[in-house]
Design a protein around this motif. Structure first.
Motif, PDB file in Angstrom:
ATOM      1  N   ASN A  43      -0.704   9.774  -3.786  1.00  6.81           N
ATOM      2  CA  ASN A  43      -1.938   8.995  -3.872  1.00  6.81           C
ATOM      3  C   ASN A  43      -1.742   7.877  -4.897  1.00  6.81           C
ATOM      4  O   ASN A  43      -0.728   7.844  -5.603  1.00  6.81           O
ATOM      5  CB  ASN A  43      -3.113   9.899  -4.267  1.00  6.81           C
ATOM      6  N   PRO A  44      -2.697   6.945  -4.993  1.00  7.02           N
ATOM      7  CA  PRO A  44      -2.552   5.829  -5.943  1.00  7.02           C
ATOM      8  C   PRO A  44      -2.434   6.280  -7.400  1.00  7.02           C
ATOM      9  O   PRO A  44      -1.763   5.613  -8.194  1.00  7.02           O
ATOM     10  CB  PRO A  44      -3.829   5.010  -5.716  1.00  7.02           C
ATOM     11  N   ILE A  55       3.092   1.888 -11.775  1.00  9.12           N
ATOM     12  CA  ILE A  55       2.885   0.845 -10.758  1.00  9.12           C
ATOM     13  C   ILE A  55       1.412   0.449 -10.755  1.00  9.12           C
ATOM     14  O   ILE A  55       0.538   1.272 -10.459  1.00  9.12           O
ATOM     15  CB  ILE A  55       3.321   1.318  -9.360  1.00  9.12           C
ATOM     16  N   GLY A  56       1.128  -0.797 -11.101  1.00  7.93           N
ATOM     17  CA  GLY A  56      -0.234  -1.316 -11.088  1.00  7.93           C
ATOM     18  C   GLY A  56      -0.444  -2.237  -9.897  1.00  7.93           C
ATOM     19  O   GLY A  56       0.508  -2.853  -9.405  1.00  7.93           O
ATOM     20  N   PHE A  57      -1.668  -2.332  -9.431  1.00  8.61           N
ATOM     21  CA  PHE A  57      -1.974  -3.144  -8.248  1.00  8.61           C
ATOM     22  C   PHE A  57      -3.266  -3.903  -8.522  1.00  8.61           C
ATOM     23  O   PHE A  57      -4.324  -3.302  -8.699  1.00  8.61           O
ATOM     24  CB  PHE A  57      -2.141  -2.231  -7.035  1.00  8.61           C
ATOM     25  N   VAL A  58      -3.183  -5.230  -8.556  1.00  5.46           N
ATOM     26  CA  VAL A  58      -4.359  -6.081  -8.712  1.00  5.46           C
ATOM     27  C   VAL A  58      -4.722  -6.581  -7.314  1.00  5.46           C
ATOM     28  O   VAL A  58      -4.109  -7.511  -6.790  1.00  5.46           O
ATOM     29  CB  VAL A  58      -4.099  -7.252  -9.674  1.00  5.46           C
ATOM     30  N   ASN A  89       0.818  -1.207   0.000  1.00 11.28           N
ATOM     31  CA  ASN A  89       0.000   0.000   0.000  1.00 11.28           C
ATOM     32  C   ASN A  89       0.857   1.264   0.000  1.00 11.28           C
ATOM     33  O   ASN A  89       0.480   2.287  -0.584  1.00 11.28           O
ATOM     34  CB  ASN A  89      -0.953   0.006   1.190  1.00 11.28           C
ATOM     35  N   ILE A  90       2.014   1.201   0.625  1.00 14.65           N
ATOM     36  CA  ILE A  90       2.938   2.341   0.592  1.00 14.65           C
ATOM     37  C   ILE A  90       3.549   2.472  -0.805  1.00 14.65           C
ATOM     38  O   ILE A  90       3.593   3.571  -1.381  1.00 14.65           O
ATOM     39  CB  ILE A  90       4.031   2.172   1.665  1.00 14.65           C
ATOM     40  N   PRO A  96       1.291   7.140   2.988  1.00 14.89           N
ATOM     41  CA  PRO A  96       2.726   7.421   3.017  1.00 14.89           C
ATOM     42  C   PRO A  96       3.460   6.598   4.066  1.00 14.89           C
ATOM     43  O   PRO A  96       2.876   6.154   5.055  1.00 14.89           O
ATOM     44  CB  PRO A  96       2.776   8.911   3.372  1.00 14.89           C
ATOM     45  N   ALA A  97       4.740   6.420   3.827  1.00 17.70           N
ATOM     46  CA  ALA A  97       5.603   5.789   4.835  1.00 17.70           C
ATOM     47  C   ALA A  97       5.950   6.818   5.908  1.00 17.70           C
ATOM     48  O   ALA A  97       5.944   8.023   5.661  1.00 17.70           O
ATOM     49  CB  ALA A  97       6.868   5.258   4.179  1.00 17.70           C
ATOM     50  N   ASP A  98       6.245   6.336   7.102  1.00 14.22           N
ATOM     51  CA  ASP A  98       6.720   7.217   8.174  1.00 14.22           C
ATOM     52  C   ASP A  98       8.237   7.363   8.145  1.00 14.22           C
ATOM     53  O   ASP A  98       8.794   8.210   8.846  1.00 14.22           O
ATOM     54  CB  ASP A  98       6.280   6.661   9.541  1.00 14.22           C
TER      55      ASP A  98
END
Length: 227
Positions: free
Chosen positions: A74-75, A83-86, A50-51, A57-59
């Motif tokens: 944002n995505p 960068i794709g995300f299934v 998700n980051i 965001p990452a910390d």
């Protein structure tokens, strides 16, 4: 940095209300590689993805894409960077057509109006790349009329439409039959052979050992090993 490395997530930290979800995790993905990410629920796999995909965001830590440090707000930023995300729970608009889902966010237009002829033609071109399974999907049909396996193919086609350098698959076979899994693996291998970097999250060891080039193990929000 190695020129074959398309993605490096370095020393990534994330905590929620005082609880650490990620503690200094570093993972690299090479071009044309299928890299499995494994670990128990709560290991931090989905948080890391998700980051990387801009969901939050990452910390701490840094993300590099093709050697350049990136910051995704944002995505959509991540998508536009390739960068794709299934997701396991597919993120499709059920009441829109296949073509509209594939090109959502960057629809072809003419004089300010959606160019449906171009939309369907370009969608057809992408779907045809997936062989007979892709050819069986019409760009004009509603996503809600498709099986889970075909909806997943639309999600993959959406990533391809953004010329994705990296595609993350999160538990992609959880709702598929054996035949559908074979179709999916053929598509994943095709993408890898084109030079796309694949991150594959699964709990199914048989699949991981069969399809992966490298495997990273995570536990309690930390990197354990990459082999």
């Amino acid at each position: 940095m190695d020129q074959n490395v398309v993605l490096r997530a370095e020393n990534i930290e994330k905590h929620f209300t005082g609880t650490y979800a990620l503690k200094g995790v570093t993972v690299e993905l090479k071009k044309g590689e299928i890299h499995a990410l494994v670990g128990e629920n709560g290991a931090g796999k989905s948080t890391l993805m998700n980051i990387i995909s801009g969901v939050f965001p990452a910390d701490g830590g840094s993300i590099y894409l093709d050697g350049e440090q990136v910051h995704f707000r944002n995505p959509n930023d991540a998508q536009m960077s390739g960068i794709g995300f299934v997701h396991q729970e597919l993120a499709l608009c059920q009441d829109l057509s296949v073509g509209n889902n594939i090109f959502i966010g960057h629809l072809p237009t003419t004089k300010g109006m959606v160019d449906n002829e171009s939309l369907n033609r370009e969608s057809r071109s992408i779907l045809d790349q997936f062989g007979e399974s892709g050819k069986s999907i019409a760009p004009e049909e509603l996503v809600s009329s498709l099986s889970v396996a075909k909806q997943q193919m639309v999600e993959i086609a959406k990533a391809v439409s953004y010329d994705a350098k990296i595609i993350v698959f999160d538990e992609p076979t959880s709702s598929l039959t054996e035949v559908e899994v074979e179709h999916l693996f053929r598509i994943i291998n095709m993408l890898r052979d084109r030079g796309c970097g694949i991150i594959y999250i699964s709990h199914k060891m048989e699949e991981i050992l069969r399809i992966s080039d490298d495997v990273t193990i995570m536990r309690d929000g930390q990197w354990v090993a990459t082999r």
